[in-house]
Design a protein around this motif. Structure first.
Motif, short mmCIF file in Angstrom:
data_model
loop_
_atom_site.label_atom_id
_atom_site.label_comp_id
_atom_site.label_asym_id
_atom_site.label_seq_id
_atom_site.Cartn_x
_atom_site.Cartn_y
_atom_site.Cartn_z
N ALA A 171 0.86 -1.13 0.11
CA ALA A 171 0.04 -0.03 0.10
C ALA A 171 0.79 1.31 0.17
O ALA A 171 2.11 1.20 0.57
N VAL A 172 0.39 2.20 -0.48
CA VAL A 172 0.86 3.58 -0.42
C VAL A 172 -0.16 4.70 -0.29
O VAL A 172 -1.17 4.58 -0.69
N TRP A 173 0.01 5.55 0.74
CA TRP A 173 -1.00 6.49 0.88
C TRP A 173 -0.11 7.99 1.46
O TRP A 173 1.03 7.94 1.73
N VAL A 174 -1.19 9.04 1.24
CA VAL A 174 -0.59 10.18 1.46
C VAL A 174 -1.32 10.80 2.50
O VAL A 174 -2.81 10.64 2.93
N ALA A 175 -0.72 11.37 3.52
CA ALA A 175 -1.39 12.27 4.60
C ALA A 175 -1.62 13.72 4.27
O ALA A 175 -0.31 14.25 3.91
N LEU A 176 -2.54 14.31 4.37
CA LEU A 176 -2.90 15.74 3.93
C LEU A 176 -3.56 16.35 5.19
O LEU A 176 -4.46 15.86 5.60
N GLY A 177 -3.07 17.65 5.58
CA GLY A 177 -3.63 18.55 6.25
C GLY A 177 -4.34 19.60 5.61
O GLY A 177 -4.48 19.50 4.33
N PRO A 178 -4.84 20.43 6.21
CA PRO A 178 -5.80 21.39 5.74
C PRO A 178 -4.98 22.36 4.76
O PRO A 178 -5.55 22.84 3.84
N GLU A 179 -3.59 22.36 5.17
CA GLU A 179 -2.56 23.15 4.26
C GLU A 179 -2.27 22.71 2.88
O GLU A 179 -1.54 22.96 2.04
N GLY A 180 -2.39 21.19 3.13
CA GLY A 180 -1.72 20.44 2.00
C GLY A 180 -1.24 19.16 2.41
O GLY A 180 -1.01 18.52 3.40
N PRO A 181 -0.60 18.48 1.32
CA PRO A 181 0.18 17.14 1.42
C PRO A 181 1.61 17.20 2.51
O PRO A 181 1.95 18.10 2.43
N ARG A 182 1.51 16.25 3.52
CA ARG A 182 2.55 16.08 4.41
C ARG A 182 3.54 15.10 4.14
O ARG A 182 4.62 15.39 4.20
N THR A 183 2.98 13.94 3.96
CA THR A 183 3.79 12.62 4.10
C THR A 183 3.30 11.67 3.09
O THR A 183 2.01 11.60 2.51
N VAL A 184 4.20 10.90 2.43
CA VAL A 184 3.82 9.69 1.77
C VAL A 184 4.35 8.62 2.66
O VAL A 184 5.61 8.30 2.83
N ARG A 267 8.17 1.65 13.39
CA ARG A 267 7.48 1.79 12.08
C ARG A 267 7.93 0.75 11.03
O ARG A 267 7.48 0.06 10.07
N ARG A 268 9.29 0.98 10.92
CA ARG A 268 10.18 0.17 9.96
C ARG A 268 10.09 -1.23 10.25
O ARG A 268 9.94 -2.02 9.18
N ARG A 269 10.06 -1.63 11.41
CA ARG A 269 9.87 -3.04 11.52
C ARG A 269 8.47 -3.66 11.31
O ARG A 269 8.24 -4.91 10.94
N LEU A 270 7.69 -2.71 10.87
CA LEU A 270 6.25 -2.98 10.48
C LEU A 270 6.20 -3.11 8.96
O LEU A 270 5.16 -3.38 8.39
N GLY A 271 7.40 -2.74 8.25
CA GLY A 271 7.60 -2.77 6.88
C GLY A 271 6.98 -1.51 6.36
O GLY A 271 6.24 -1.43 5.12
N GLU A 272 7.25 -0.36 6.97
CA GLU A 272 6.58 1.09 6.74
C GLU A 272 7.89 1.99 6.42
O GLU A 272 8.85 1.94 7.05
N VAL A 273 7.55 2.90 5.67
CA VAL A 273 8.58 4.08 5.79
C VAL A 273 7.63 5.39 5.21
O VAL A 273 7.11 5.14 4.34
N SER A 274 7.82 6.35 6.06
CA SER A 274 7.04 7.58 5.63
C SER A 274 7.76 8.81 5.25
O SER A 274 9.18 8.77 5.83
N VAL A 275 7.81 9.48 4.13
CA VAL A 275 8.79 10.42 3.76
C VAL A 275 8.13 11.84 3.43
O VAL A 275 6.89 11.77 3.36
N PRO A 276 8.56 12.85 3.66
CA PRO A 276 8.06 14.07 3.38
C PRO A 276 7.40 14.40 1.88
O PRO A 276 8.05 13.72 1.05
N TRP A 277 6.48 14.89 1.65
CA TRP A 277 5.77 15.08 0.54
C TRP A 277 6.65 15.81 -0.53
O TRP A 277 6.93 15.43 -1.43
N ARG A 278 7.58 16.57 0.05
CA ARG A 278 8.42 17.32 -0.94
C ARG A 278 9.37 16.56 -1.39
O ARG A 278 10.23 16.65 -2.62
N ALA A 279 9.81 15.44 -0.84
CA ALA A 279 10.87 14.43 -1.38
C ALA A 279 10.04 13.93 -2.65
O ALA A 279 11.07 13.37 -3.51
N LEU A 280 9.00 13.95 -2.91
CA LEU A 280 8.14 13.40 -4.30
C LEU A 280 7.59 14.14 -5.00
O LEU A 280 6.97 13.84 -6.17
N ALA A 281 7.09 15.33 -4.74
CA ALA A 281 6.18 16.07 -5.10
C ALA A 281 6.66 16.43 -6.75
O ALA A 281 7.76 16.76 -6.96
N PRO A 282 5.68 16.52 -7.42
CA PRO A 282 5.95 16.85 -8.89
C PRO A 282 6.54 18.11 -9.21
O PRO A 282 6.20 19.16 -8.31
#
Length: 282
Positions: A171-184, A267-282
Motif C-alpha cells: 500500500a501507498v498513502w498520502v497524509a494531507l492536512g488542511p494546508e496540503g500534503p504532508r507525507t507519503v 514503524r520500519r519493523r512493520l514494513g513501513e517508511v514515511s517520507v516528506p511530500w516534498r521528497a516526491l512532489a511533482p
C-alpha cells in the motif's frame, strides 16, 4: 451552532446527488489493516482534535467490513470517536445499515449513509480515509478531490488517501492536512516484496503518471531499489532486517528525508517508511 459548523455547512454543495463516481467496490477483511494501524499510531492528535471527533470512511465498498474495522481500531485510541461510512451506491449503504441493525448496540457512533466528495455529515471530520477511491480518476481530478476534501476537514484534521492491492500486502498513502500534503507512506509485507519499485503501481493518482525519468518519485524509487539490493546480506536475519537496513541506507543517501526516517524503528519493523511530500512532489 459553532463557527466551525456554520462554515462547514456554508461550504457544502447544495445538491442531492453525491459527488464522484461509483467504485468497483472490491473489499475484504483486513485489507486496510496497514493504513488503519498507521493512523491509530501516528494520528492520535488529529483523532482527538475535536470535542465530538468524527471520522469518515469515504467509498468503503460493497461490504461495510473495512468501515467496521476502522471504527474498532480507532476507538481503541480515541474512545469517543464516531465513524460514518459514505458510499454513492445505495445498495452498499443498505448493507451497512442492515449490518448495524443486526448488531444491536454493539457499535455506538458508527453510521452509514449515501454521499461522496461533498461529505454530507453534520460537522467537519477529524479524519477522512479515502482508500482505493481515486484510482479511476485522472490526475487533474485527483488533485481537485484532494483540494475539496482538505477544505472540509476540521482545522486539526487529516485526510489519508491511498491505494493497496487486493489483500492489503502492499500500500501507498498520502497524509494531507488542511494546508496540503504532508507525507507519503510506503507499507508492505516485506517477505512478499521483490523490490521497492514494485510500489509504483500503488502510487497515488497524483504521482503514478510521474514515475518517469526526471521526476522526483522516479528517482526516489530507483534509489530505494539500489539500497534494497545493497541490503541483501541482511536477509540472513530475515526480510524485516533487510527492509530496515534498506531504509537506513536510503535516509543516508537522500538528504530530504528525516533522520532517522519518519516513524522510526518501530514503524520500519512493520514494513513501513514515511517520507516528506516534498521528497516526491511533482
Amino acid at each position: 451552532m459553532s463557527a466551525d459548523l456554520v462554515l462547514f455547512t456554508a461550504m457544502a454543495p447544495r445538491t442531492r446527488r453525491p459527488q464522484g463516481e461509483v467504485t468497483r467496490g472490491t473489499t475484504a477483511p483486513n485489507r486496510l489493516r496497514r493504513v488503519d494501524r498507521w493512523i491509530a499510531a501516528t494520528q492520535r492528535a488529529a483523532l482527538r482534535a475535536a470535542d465530538r471527533p468524527l471520522a469518515v470512511d469515504l467509498g468503503y465498498g460493497a461490504s461495510p467490513v473495512t468501515a467496521v474495522e476502522l471504527y474498532t481500531r480507532l476507538r481503541a485510541v480515541a474512545p469517543g470517536l464516531e465513524v460514518t461510512g459514505l458510499e454513492i451506491e445505495p445498495d452498499r449503504v443498505a448493507r451497512g445499515t442492515a449490518f448495524l441493525a443486526a448488531s444491536g448496540d454493539a457499535y455506538p457512533g458508527l453510521a452509514f449513509r449515501r454521499g461522496g466528495f461533498e461529505l454530507p455529515v453534520d460537522r467537519p471530520p477529524v479524519l477522512v480515509r479515502a482508500f482505493n477511491v481515486l484510482r479511476q480518476y485522472d490526475e487533474d481530478a485527483a488533485w481537485r478531490a484532494w483540494d475539496d476534501l482538505r477544505a472540509r476537514l476540521h482545522p486539526g484534521g487529516v485526510l489519508v488517501e491511498g491505494t493497496c492491492d487486493e489483500i492489503g500486502r502492499r500500500a501507498v498513502w498520502v497524509a494531507l492536512g488542511p494546508e496540503g500534503p504532508r507525507t507519503v507512506t510506503f507499507a508492505a509485507r516485506v517477505d512478499a516484496l521483490d523490490r521497492p519499485s514494485g510500489f509504483a503501481e500503488r502510487l497515488p493518482k497524483t504521482l503514478i503518471h510521474r514515475n518517469v525519468p526526471g521526476e522526483r518519485v522516479h528517482a526516489f524509487l530507483a534509489e530505494f531499489d539500489r539500497c534494497w539490493a545493497a541490503a541483501a546480506p541482511h536477509s540472513a536475519f530475515g526480510p524485516r532486517a533487510r527492509w530496515a537496513e534498506a531504509v537506513a541506507l536510503l535516509a543516508r543517501t537522500q538528504p530530504v528525508l528525516a533522520r532517522p526516517p519518519l516513524g522510526g524503528r518501530a514503524r520500519r519493523r512493520l514494513g513501513e517508511v514515511s517520507v516528506p511530500w516534498r521528497a516526491l512532489a511533482p
